[in-house]
Design an enzyme around this catalytic site. Structure first.
Site, PDB file in Angstrom:
ATOM      1  CB  THR A 157      -1.567  -0.745  -1.332  1.00 16.02           C
ATOM      2  OG1 THR A 157      -0.980   0.656  -1.612  1.00 16.02           O
ATOM      3  CG2 THR A 157      -2.566  -0.823  -1.832  1.00 16.02           C
ATOM      4  CD  GLU A 184       2.707  -1.931  -7.241  1.00 11.44           C
ATOM      5  OE1 GLU A 184       3.916  -1.316  -6.910  1.00 11.44           O
ATOM      6  OE2 GLU A 184       2.073  -0.610  -7.111  1.00 11.44           O
TER       7      GLU A 184
END
Ligand code: HSE
Length: 311
Positions: free
Chosen positions: A183, A130
């Protein structure tokens, strides 16, 4: 055991009130991955289908997460792993595409090594994936992908993940408009400070949502699905968000919000009939736009990553 095939699930992060802490795991949306032991040491991405993603291990989310796992082994391995990735979840969709790859890779390698690591440790390794995908090692998608069900990331360092119960008969209807929102970009537009008034409302809802899950209280769950802090900013990036939310609730949904950092929108419903009504309503709204989209209905997946075969 030399080879494993897994289902790496999509996830909904935030769940309206729980920015960066709450998440849940989905059942019908996800990638598949095949991971096998090979004599060549290290991690090698041998096949990627469905998306154009990097094959270099250090640039690939699954590769980075897998490397972080094998580097943490007490005894160094004299063999390596080959990873095949079959993507169904588009990157930048808001339903945990990178988390699925990262969680899938570490789960699978852990199985092939006869499970030296706990689920919590697997979340930590997956967070490294991530880190390269989102710019920070957020755990709110990888935690539910690995643990299944609903999770609360109580603390980041040291990592603490709390598993929350799910509700029988709770379904998610997800629309994924085919626009990409990174994101990092959708985090960049968020205010650095929040008002005390909004913070109070937000943490009251996180508390009541957790209570609703523990007491199987659909009404309280519905009354907790509000976001006073993030949604007002991010919803502007998602075409027809307000209309989708208003009409989903009118169609019987318990609540509706942005899935992760968007553009996907999730609605929760009690029972499949309501979830289908919600899907129909959203479809009516989106078919009038010129944006391609997919709509999914999914149960909550209480298992997390699933083994398809192990040999
Ligand atoms: N909580 C994250 C965000 C989702 O909303 O930016 C990605 O983990």
């Amino acid at each position: 055991m030399n080879e494993i095939k897994i289902f790496a699930p999509a996830t909904i992060a935030n769940i309206s009130c729980g920015f960066d802490v709450l998440g849940c795991c989905l059942d019908t949306i996800g990638d598949e991955m095949v991971i096998r032991k090979i004599s060549k040491k290290g991690i090698h991405i041998s096949k990627i289908e469905g998306e154009n993603l990097p094959f270099e291990t250090e640039k690939n989310v699954a590769g980075v997460a897998a490397l972080s796992l094998i580097n943490a082994l007490y005894k160094k391995l004299d063999f390596g792993f080959e990873i095949e990735i079959y993507k169904n979840i588009k990157p930048g969709s808001g339903i945990g595409s990178s988390a699925a790859s990262a969680a899938g890779a570490v789960f699978a390698i852990n199985e092939l090594l006869s499970k030296p690591f706990s689920k919590l440790q697997l979340v930590k390794f997956a967070q490294e994936g991530e880190r390269i995908a989102c710019g920070s090692p957020i755990a709110d998608n990888v935690a539910p992908a690995i643990f299944g069900g609903f999770t609360l990331v109580k603390n980041d360092n040291p990592l603490q993940v709390i598993e929350l119960p799910s509700l029988d008969n709770l379904l998610a209807t997800i629309i994924h408009p085919q626009i990409e929102i990174k994101t990092a970009d959708s985090r960049a537009i968020l205010p650095k400070e929040v008002t005390l008034k909004n913070a109070v409302k937000q943490w009251a809802n996180v508390g009541s949502l957790v209570h609703a899950l523990h007491t199987s209280d659909f009404d309280l769950l519905s009354d907790s699905l509000h976001d006073f802090i993030v949604e007002p900013h991010r919803s502007k990036l998602i075409p027809e968000f307000d209309k989708v939310k208003k009409n989903s609730i009118k169609a019987g949904a318990l609540g509706c919000g942005i899935s992760g950092s968007g553009p996907s929108i999730f609605s929760f419903s009690k029972g499949v009939r309501v979830a289908e009504n919600v899907a129909y309503t959203i479809n009516e709204i989106y078919k009038k736009t010129n944006i391609d989209f997919n709509i999914y209905i999914s149960k909550i997946n209480t298992e997390g990553v699933k083994i398809i075969h192990l040999q």
